[in-house]
Design an enzyme around this catalytic site. Sequence first.
Site, PDB file in Angstrom:
ATOM      1  N   GLU A  35      -1.625  -6.314  -1.494  1.00 30.53           N
ATOM      2  CA  GLU A  35      -0.695  -5.300  -1.993  1.00 30.53           C
ATOM      3  C   GLU A  35       0.689  -5.925  -2.176  1.00 30.53           C
ATOM      4  O   GLU A  35       1.109  -6.687  -1.298  1.00 30.53           O
ATOM      5  CB  GLU A  35      -0.594  -4.110  -1.034  1.00 30.53           C
ATOM      6  CG  GLU A  35       0.114  -2.937  -1.728  1.00 30.53           C
ATOM      7  CD  GLU A  35       0.362  -1.726  -0.818  1.00 30.53           C
ATOM      8  OE1 GLU A  35       0.679  -0.710  -1.245  1.00 30.53           O
ATOM      9  OE2 GLU A  35       0.273  -1.823   0.288  1.00 30.53           O
TER      10      GLU A  35
ATOM     11  N   ALA B 119       2.057  -4.123   8.783  1.00 26.88           N
ATOM     12  CA  ALA B 119       0.607  -3.959   8.765  1.00 26.88           C
ATOM     13  C   ALA B 119       0.180  -3.632   7.338  1.00 26.88           C
ATOM     14  O   ALA B 119       1.007  -3.250   6.515  1.00 26.88           O
ATOM     15  CB  ALA B 119       0.193  -2.835   9.696  1.00 26.88           C
ATOM     16  N   MET B 120      -1.121  -3.774   7.067  1.00 31.25           N
ATOM     17  CA  MET B 120      -1.634  -3.528   5.718  1.00 31.25           C
ATOM     18  C   MET B 120      -2.970  -2.810   5.803  1.00 31.25           C
ATOM     19  O   MET B 120      -3.870  -3.249   6.508  1.00 31.25           O
ATOM     20  CB  MET B 120      -1.760  -4.868   4.976  1.00 31.25           C
ATOM     21  CG  MET B 120      -2.414  -4.753   3.621  1.00 31.25           C
ATOM     22  SD  MET B 120      -1.440  -3.719   2.493  1.00 31.25           S
ATOM     23  CE  MET B 120      -2.708  -3.011   1.470  1.00 31.25           C
ATOM     24  N   GLU B 121      -3.065  -1.731   5.032  1.00 27.92           N
ATOM     25  CA  GLU B 121      -4.186  -0.802   5.168  1.00 27.92           C
ATOM     26  C   GLU B 121      -5.462  -1.172   4.430  1.00 27.92           C
ATOM     27  O   GLU B 121      -6.222  -0.276   4.044  1.00 27.92           O
ATOM     28  CB  GLU B 121      -3.725   0.571   4.677  1.00 27.92           C
ATOM     29  CG  GLU B 121      -3.504   0.694   3.148  1.00 27.92           C
ATOM     30  CD  GLU B 121      -2.087   0.423   2.678  1.00 27.92           C
ATOM     31  OE1 GLU B 121      -1.341  -0.276   3.395  1.00 27.92           O
ATOM     32  OE2 GLU B 121      -1.709   0.923   1.608  1.00 27.92           O
TER      33      GLU B 121
ATOM     34  N   HIS C 175      -0.417   5.208  10.953  1.00 26.22           N
ATOM     35  CA  HIS C 175       0.037   5.070   9.562  1.00 26.22           C
ATOM     36  C   HIS C 175      -1.053   4.396   8.709  1.00 26.22           C
ATOM     37  O   HIS C 175      -1.421   4.899   7.645  1.00 26.22           O
ATOM     38  CB  HIS C 175       1.332   4.249   9.559  1.00 26.22           C
ATOM     39  CG  HIS C 175       1.888   3.953   8.194  1.00 26.22           C
ATOM     40  ND1 HIS C 175       3.060   4.500   7.742  1.00 26.22           N
ATOM     41  CD2 HIS C 175       1.436   3.151   7.191  1.00 26.22           C
ATOM     42  CE1 HIS C 175       3.304   4.065   6.517  1.00 26.22           C
ATOM     43  NE2 HIS C 175       2.342   3.234   6.162  1.00 26.22           N
ATOM     44  N   GLU C 176      -1.557   3.269   9.183  1.00 31.00           N
ATOM     45  CA  GLU C 176      -2.531   2.523   8.365  1.00 31.00           C
ATOM     46  C   GLU C 176      -3.843   3.286   8.240  1.00 31.00           C
ATOM     47  O   GLU C 176      -4.492   3.246   7.193  1.00 31.00           O
ATOM     48  CB  GLU C 176      -2.776   1.120   8.945  1.00 31.00           C
ATOM     49  CG  GLU C 176      -1.522   0.247   9.097  1.00 31.00           C
ATOM     50  CD  GLU C 176      -0.628   0.200   7.863  1.00 31.00           C
ATOM     51  OE1 GLU C 176      -1.137   0.355   6.744  1.00 31.00           O
ATOM     52  OE2 GLU C 176       0.598   0.009   8.035  1.00 31.00           O
TER      53      GLU C 176
ATOM     54  N   GLU D 191       3.169   5.914   0.861  1.00 29.38           N
ATOM     55  CA  GLU D 191       3.968   5.479   2.008  1.00 29.38           C
ATOM     56  C   GLU D 191       4.710   6.628   2.687  1.00 29.38           C
ATOM     57  O   GLU D 191       4.800   6.689   3.910  1.00 29.38           O
ATOM     58  CB  GLU D 191       4.929   4.355   1.600  1.00 29.38           C
ATOM     59  CG  GLU D 191       4.229   3.088   1.106  1.00 29.38           C
ATOM     60  CD  GLU D 191       3.211   2.523   2.091  1.00 29.38           C
ATOM     61  OE1 GLU D 191       3.168   2.973   3.254  1.00 29.38           O
ATOM     62  OE2 GLU D 191       2.439   1.630   1.690  1.00 29.38           O
TER      63      GLU D 191
END
Length: 863
Positions: free
Chosen positions: A192, A357-359, A392-393, A415
């Site tokens: 992303e 972090a990355m989902e 969140h993720e 977001e």
Amino acid sequence: HYNISPSPKKRKAKRFWLNSSPNPSASSERPTLPNLSFPHTPPTPAVTMAAEQSAEHFRGQARLPGFAAPRRYDLRLTPDLAACTFAGSVSVSVDVAAPTRFLVVNAADLDVSPGDVHFAPKGSGQVLLPVEVTSALEDEILIIRFNEVLPLGEGTLVIAFQGTLNDKMKGFYRSVYELNGEKKNMAVTQFEPADARRCFPCWDEPSFKAVFKITLEVPCETVALSNMPVVEEKVNGPTKTVYFQESPIMSTYLVAVIVGMFDYVEAFTADGTVAPLPHYLPQVSLSLSPLGGSCWPHFPFAGTSVRVYTQVGKSAQGKFALEVAVKTLILFKEYFAVPYPLPKMDMIAIPDFASGAMENYGLVTYRETALLFDERHSAAANKQRVAVVVAHELAHQWFGNLVTMEWWTHLWLNEGFATWVSYLAADRFFPEWNVWIQFLEESTTGFRLDALAGSHPIEVDVNHVDEIDEIFDAISYRKGAAVIRMLQSYLGAEIFQKSLAAYIKRFAYSNAKTEDLWAALEEGSGEPVKTLMHSWTKQQGYPVVSVKLKDGKLELEQTQFLSSGSEGVGQWVVPITLCCCSYSVQQKFLFRGKQDDFNLSGLVECQKKDDFWIKLNVDQTGFYRVSYDEELASRLRHAVETNILSAADRYGVLDDTYALCMAGKQKLVTLLHLIAAYKNETEYTVLAHAINTSLSIYEMMAVAAPEELVNMKKFLIDFLEPFAQRVGWDAKSGEGHLNALLRGTLLSALAELGHQSTIDEAVRRFNVFLEDRETPLLPPDVRKAAYVALMQTVNKSNKSGYESLLKIYRETDLSQEKVRVLGSLASSPDPDVVREALNFLLSSEGKESGLYICAPRSDCSSA
Ligand code: BES
Ligand code: ZN
């Protein structure tokens, strides 16, 4: 070979579509797709006769042409961890929807030779070789030209390629870790917003959703992870081929691959839910599976496998995040009324990581500080950070991954929403943390950025890939979350949740725009959601509502708030809420005009009371500021002092006054007078805000009015000392999370102010800690404060405190500890020491902390 690397000259001007319609999906000439079994139709071509075009036509466009779209990727990757390179091949089932001689895909930093590209129309038995493969570096595309017009319908595009496992923390990159004292490489992806193209040629835009079938060729001893579970592994000598299950349709930016050596802890979601849920959700009790050190072999019931992967030997630090993840997946399944869509959820800590972090779908990546929790050495603030980031993720797995923004203009949907709902989850699991009060810090950060003339609307045009990174900012995240909260509180929690669930169901496995969410909420509520929300998402800034009491009437006026003190021209539909002398009756209305008078029922009665007060923006759920006339302001100050206002309102009164004062609209003395009214403050976030506000005034005075500094310092120390005495250095047995947070904040502030007895006590405790890292004298919650205090004693002729901190830094393997040290090293009054600290921060050793960026989204502000 075409070496596709970033363009040497950075593009400055925005680019637009060459034809009249800037938005390809707005074209009325939408061709009929031969295969309509896919729920989403990607953007249609801006021009219909692609067959007639030249390669030039595809350059300088905001988006890929839509005449061909991917349906399924078969992706094979072979990383070489020692050489830091990779080889790959991708075979894409493509749907050709309009006559074309071209296929245009994204690719960057990849070596592709023309002989490695071919296209096989389905059923023809033919293999077409391109006559030309052009790489447009600046556009990060490969333009593949064939001699003939491609037949409409399905075909397979095959491309072989090679690349480097880079050090840029994007695309397919390498991260370094230690195993048995030896440095090793792992291969990690971060795609992303638009870096999947750095790993394999693809249609790298969120609306080109497709199925992914991934295969990895890796050394036998490594763990290979991807979005889906492994279906088969074949060992061939020193390497193994790992086949992953095919994914549901998804966007390229959510694809992930990781290869390295890891340990993990695992648990399962059972059928169940988290109590207590609001009355309108089904009430079922939660059952968590036991935590296994490895796979739980005889687990009795079906559920989703949830794992936290860590560096070898650190899996115990994954237990807290694991527990939060299991609860969160269960909660969101209820909240969105759709089960988690994938068969497993892996979460992994990566030592070198660009964001928090990355989902990635089914394989969420984290920097270590946002995932790992060490019972003995992590602070309460670290724990909260882990819980909020995980929530969140995981929220993105529905909001973002299942339902994806149609284009980056709608990034804020992802977001802003995930930020808002992460608080909802944290509040459910840890009600004693009062996270909705802490949420106000998110709003404050959004307010600060959005008060600048150079801010931007929540929904922003994105015309080039370079522009995407810029919008991962406080507007998309924090203002986005705050306006969602405003809307939820206006519509009511139940209607909001039900409409959201309808939206998720409607757009599952597809893409959506901001308008689509408004439509679902409008349908569910019968309220004018679009009109209300357009004023908040399509124009930048926010209003300050001025309130005057005149002849028994309330006069309201809205103007755009700017921190420069000038007035902007914006105007909003403001959902006003108002309380008058008590919280039992709340008035609500939409304020649409520039100015208006309101006759309030009960106002006259209330005005007669001695402790009369009026508070607008009740509990600070609205994204606007309020400026009261002098009389109303002094009444509110009294209500703060006597603790009549709610904690959120106490926060709001202070935050608005501070902002107005900084914009030159109120006097500093009014603000200082107000701060003094918080001397009996009981809520952590409110007091922390008063402290931060005071410290920023102190810093400004140091430059603007140094002659006042001594007085200001005395004022602040007098304000803080009684709190510090109550809270002390040692945790009280059974005390809460917020007390732990408060202790760190208070002692750090006193240390920064150079408060001598705080410094002496810090140094005493630190010296014990230096000898024994397990001493109870310096628990994690006060370590940062002690380090800051210690640095106050350091100058270039006495650097022992600095050296001791470096020793702590070098001897710990916990990233949170390293970040604490780095966050205090520059707190010396001596500029030479500060310079040395900054150089250390930027050295390769300083980077070991995993602390790369110091943006609002990163870890700098936590303990
Ligand atoms: N999708 C983002 C990660 C991201 C950020 C990717 C910037 C590309 C560019 C992720 O969901 C996220 O928002 N992470 C936050 C943490 C969150 C708790 C606010 C971050 O990285 O700070
Ligand atoms: Zn996010």
